[in-house]
Design a protein around this motif. Structure first.
Motif, short mmCIF file in Angstrom:
data_model
loop_
_atom_site.label_atom_id
_atom_site.label_comp_id
_atom_site.label_asym_id
_atom_site.label_seq_id
_atom_site.Cartn_x
_atom_site.Cartn_y
_atom_site.Cartn_z
N ASP A 1 0.82 -1.22 0.00
CA ASP A 1 0.00 0.00 0.00
C ASP A 1 0.85 1.26 0.00
N GLU A 2 2.11 1.14 0.42
CA GLU A 2 2.96 2.33 0.51
C GLU A 2 3.60 2.67 -0.84
N LEU A 3 3.38 1.83 -1.83
CA LEU A 3 4.08 2.02 -3.11
C LEU A 3 3.33 2.97 -4.02
N ARG A 4 4.09 3.84 -4.66
CA ARG A 4 3.51 4.74 -5.66
C ARG A 4 4.27 4.54 -6.96
N SER A 5 3.55 4.72 -8.05
CA SER A 5 4.20 4.63 -9.35
C SER A 5 4.76 5.98 -9.72
N ILE A 6 5.75 5.99 -10.57
CA ILE A 6 6.35 7.24 -11.04
C ILE A 6 5.25 8.11 -11.63
N GLY A 7 5.27 9.40 -11.29
CA GLY A 7 4.24 10.30 -11.81
C GLY A 7 3.17 10.58 -10.77
N GLU A 8 3.05 9.68 -9.80
CA GLU A 8 2.05 9.91 -8.74
C GLU A 8 2.71 10.73 -7.63
N PRO A 9 1.88 11.53 -6.90
CA PRO A 9 2.48 12.26 -5.77
C PRO A 9 2.91 11.29 -4.67
N LEU A 10 3.98 11.66 -3.98
CA LEU A 10 4.52 10.79 -2.93
C LEU A 10 4.05 11.31 -1.58
N GLU A 11 3.00 10.70 -1.05
CA GLU A 11 2.50 11.15 0.25
C GLU A 11 3.43 10.69 1.35
N ALA A 12 3.23 11.24 2.56
CA ALA A 12 4.09 10.87 3.69
C ALA A 12 4.07 9.36 3.87
N GLY A 13 5.23 8.78 4.09
CA GLY A 13 5.31 7.34 4.36
C GLY A 13 5.30 6.47 3.11
N CYS A 14 5.22 7.09 1.95
CA CYS A 14 5.18 6.30 0.71
C CYS A 14 6.54 6.28 0.03
N VAL A 15 6.76 5.29 -0.82
CA VAL A 15 8.00 5.23 -1.62
C VAL A 15 7.61 4.91 -3.05
N TYR A 16 8.48 5.34 -3.95
CA TYR A 16 8.26 4.94 -5.34
C TYR A 16 8.59 3.46 -5.50
N ASP A 17 7.83 2.80 -6.31
CA ASP A 17 8.05 1.39 -6.60
C ASP A 17 9.30 1.27 -7.47
N SER A 18 10.36 0.75 -6.90
CA SER A 18 11.58 0.57 -7.70
C SER A 18 11.74 -0.88 -8.14
N ASN A 19 11.15 -1.81 -7.41
CA ASN A 19 11.38 -3.23 -7.72
C ASN A 19 10.96 -3.61 -9.13
N ARG A 20 9.87 -2.97 -9.58
CA ARG A 20 9.38 -3.33 -10.92
C ARG A 20 10.38 -2.96 -11.98
N TYR A 21 11.22 -1.97 -11.69
CA TYR A 21 12.20 -1.55 -12.68
C TYR A 21 13.43 -2.45 -12.65
N THR A 22 13.88 -2.82 -11.44
CA THR A 22 15.02 -3.75 -11.39
C THR A 22 14.60 -5.09 -11.97
N ILE A 23 13.39 -5.53 -11.63
CA ILE A 23 12.92 -6.83 -12.16
C ILE A 23 12.79 -6.76 -13.67
N TRP A 24 12.25 -5.65 -14.15
CA TRP A 24 12.13 -5.47 -15.61
C TRP A 24 13.52 -5.58 -16.26
N GLY A 25 14.50 -4.93 -15.65
CA GLY A 25 15.86 -4.94 -16.22
C GLY A 25 16.45 -6.34 -16.22
N MET A 26 16.31 -7.03 -15.10
CA MET A 26 16.91 -8.37 -15.01
C MET A 26 16.22 -9.34 -15.97
N LEU A 27 14.90 -9.23 -16.08
CA LEU A 27 14.17 -10.11 -17.00
C LEU A 27 14.50 -9.79 -18.46
N THR A 28 14.65 -8.50 -18.74
CA THR A 28 14.95 -8.12 -20.11
C THR A 28 16.30 -8.72 -20.52
#
Ligand code: AMP
Ligand code: MG
Length: 437
Positions: free
Chosen positions: A202-229
């Motif tokens: 629930d704390e994850l936000r996608s790039i482009g969304e506002p980052l409310e207090a306590g939230c982080v941008y979802d980075s795992n999808r990008y590392t996973i995308w890179g490794m799978l690619t």
């Protein structure tokens, strides 16, 4: 198809609550099926793909004995052992245009690299060793060649009927050349593996969304995308899924229906309050492991999909189940568990013969603390010492949430299960990131 419990019973020392890395790997190797479908591709499109059938050569390569040098072809029996040899030149053999006549005894032929050796001639003296006499004869200095020198033999690259490449091989640039040298226009490869992935929390936000207090941008999808690619699989990115049972259920069902493997991150820790584990368990057969490793202790593994009929393998077939890799949420743990388990599993599913990562042995530049009884993966910077040996130092903070440590590193120091503290100057195993598919 074996149940997960049956697979576990085949793994000696299986303990889901303190599972050594090697046992987890063994379990996964037994669990994952290999894709069945095969397609035929033009050789250029097959780079990085997995060969589906042994490739047997239908011809000898090269098809004739030929010259490895520009020079003069001759009979070794004409060479004088104790003096220079003088030969008359009967003609010229070009690559692609053979010298068609018989070469008389005591004579030779001017020959180019790749030209067919004329009948009876067995040796080539390179041009630069010779001198041309006033009468046009060629002088070959004593001892400048031995019988058979500079001749390539018919079939020396590949003999007809020989297996040139084995099924399960990931095709390299050299392999494409080898296929071409056999005159092969197309090659049979396994179809690409399909992998769906999403992030949970629930704390994850996608790039482009506002980052409310306590939230982080979802980075795992990008590392996973890179490794799978880099692995060359087909990808399906299902985004961030909120911690709501209906949303999670829909995402897992969609992912499982259209992919061979599903990778998620987050929500698998012990005592995790969210719904991820619950939904995973409802949609198939899933085990929740505590692996004896750091980082990356919690992980879910199993099969998910339509659990109400006999499982089948093909994507899109009724009853299809996908292999689930529920990775931990911490960004470093995601990468470490991917390289420790998911990479090899996806390669095996793609039909590739397992090629475990070959570690470098490097001198540890500092002492490292390590408790026996778990495998540790520390982010390291490998360099070459003045004496030419590999050395490694650990990047700053090793916290499993600190992705920068992974980005700074060029390798992972692997401290094995039974290993204890490391003294400065000890050799350690390092898996270099470079070249990791
Ligand atoms: P979890 O395994 O869900 O308890 O997550 C462990 C930690 O990783 C938490 O601090 C999460 O915020 C963080 N985390 C989980 N998923 C992601 C993600 N996709 N991107 C960045 N951080 C994440
Ligand atoms: Mg979470």
């Amino acid at each position: 198809m074996q149940s997960l419990q049956q697979i576990a019973s085949c793994v000696a020392g299986y303990d889901p609550n303190a599972l050594p890395v090697l046992k987890a790997s063994e379990f996964i190797a037994r669990l994952v099926p290999r894709v069945q479908a095969v397609e035929s591709l033009a050789i250029r499109s097959a780079l990085g793909r997995v060969l589906a059938r042994d490739l047997v050569s239908g011809i000898d390569v090269p098809s004739h004995d030929n010259s490895a040098m520009d020079g003069y072809a001759l009979r070794s029996t004409d060479l004088l052992g104790t003096a220079d040899t003088l030969i008359k030149v009967a003609g010229t053999a070009y690559a692609g245009t053979p010298f068609g006549d018989t070469v008389p005894i005591g004579q030779g032929v001017r020959i180019m690299t790749g030209a067919v050796m004329p009948d009876g001639l067995d040796t080539v003296v390179p041009q630069e060793f010779t001198r041309t006499e006033a009468d046009g004869r060629i002088r070959i200095p004593q001892g400048s060649v031995k019988p058979g020198d500079n001749r390539r033999l018919r079939g020396e690259d590949l003999a007809r009927g020989e297996a040139a490449l084995k099924a399960g091989r990931i095709l390299t640039p050299a392999d494409l050349g080898l296929l071409a040298s056999l005159g092969q226009a197309e090659v049979a490869v396994y179809r690409r593996l399909r992998v769906a992935f999403f992030s949970t929390g629930d704390e994850l936000r996608s790039i482009g969304e506002p980052l409310e207090a306590g939230c982080v941008y979802d980075s795992n999808r990008y590392t996973i995308w890179g490794m799978l690619t880099r692995l060359g699989v087909e990808l399906l990115d299902l985004g961030v899924v909120r911690d709501e049972p209906a949303a999670l259920r829909a995402a897992f069902i969609q992912a499982a229906a259209c992919a061979d493997a599903v990778i998620t991150s987050g929500g698998v820790s012990v005592g995790e309050a969210d719904h991820t584990k619950q939904i995973m368990a409802q949609l198939g057969e899933v085990l929740f492991w505590k692996i004896a490793m750091r980082p990356g202790r919690p992980m879910a593994i199993g099969r998910i999909g339509c659990a109400n009929s006999e499982p089948t393998q093909g994507v899109g077939e009724p009853g299809h189940q996908a292999i689930l890799f529920g990775l931990p949420g911490n960004p470093v743990a995601v990468m470490v568990t991917f390289y420790a388990f998911v990479r090899d599993a996806l390669l095996a599913m793609s039909g590739a013969t397992p090629q475990p990562l070959a570690p470098l042995r490097a001198v540890s530049q500092a002492a490292l603390r390590k408790k026996p009884g778990r495998t540790e993966y520390q982010r390291g910077i490998v360099s070459q010492a003045e004496d030419g040996r590999w050395q490694v130092r650990i990047t700053g903070s090793q916290g499993s949430g600190i992705l920068r440590s992974m980005s700074q590193a060029n390798g992972m120091v692997v401290l094995h299960h039974d290993q204890g503290d490391v003294a400065a100057g000890d050799l350690v195993d390092v898996i270099a990131f470079d070249g990791l598919v």
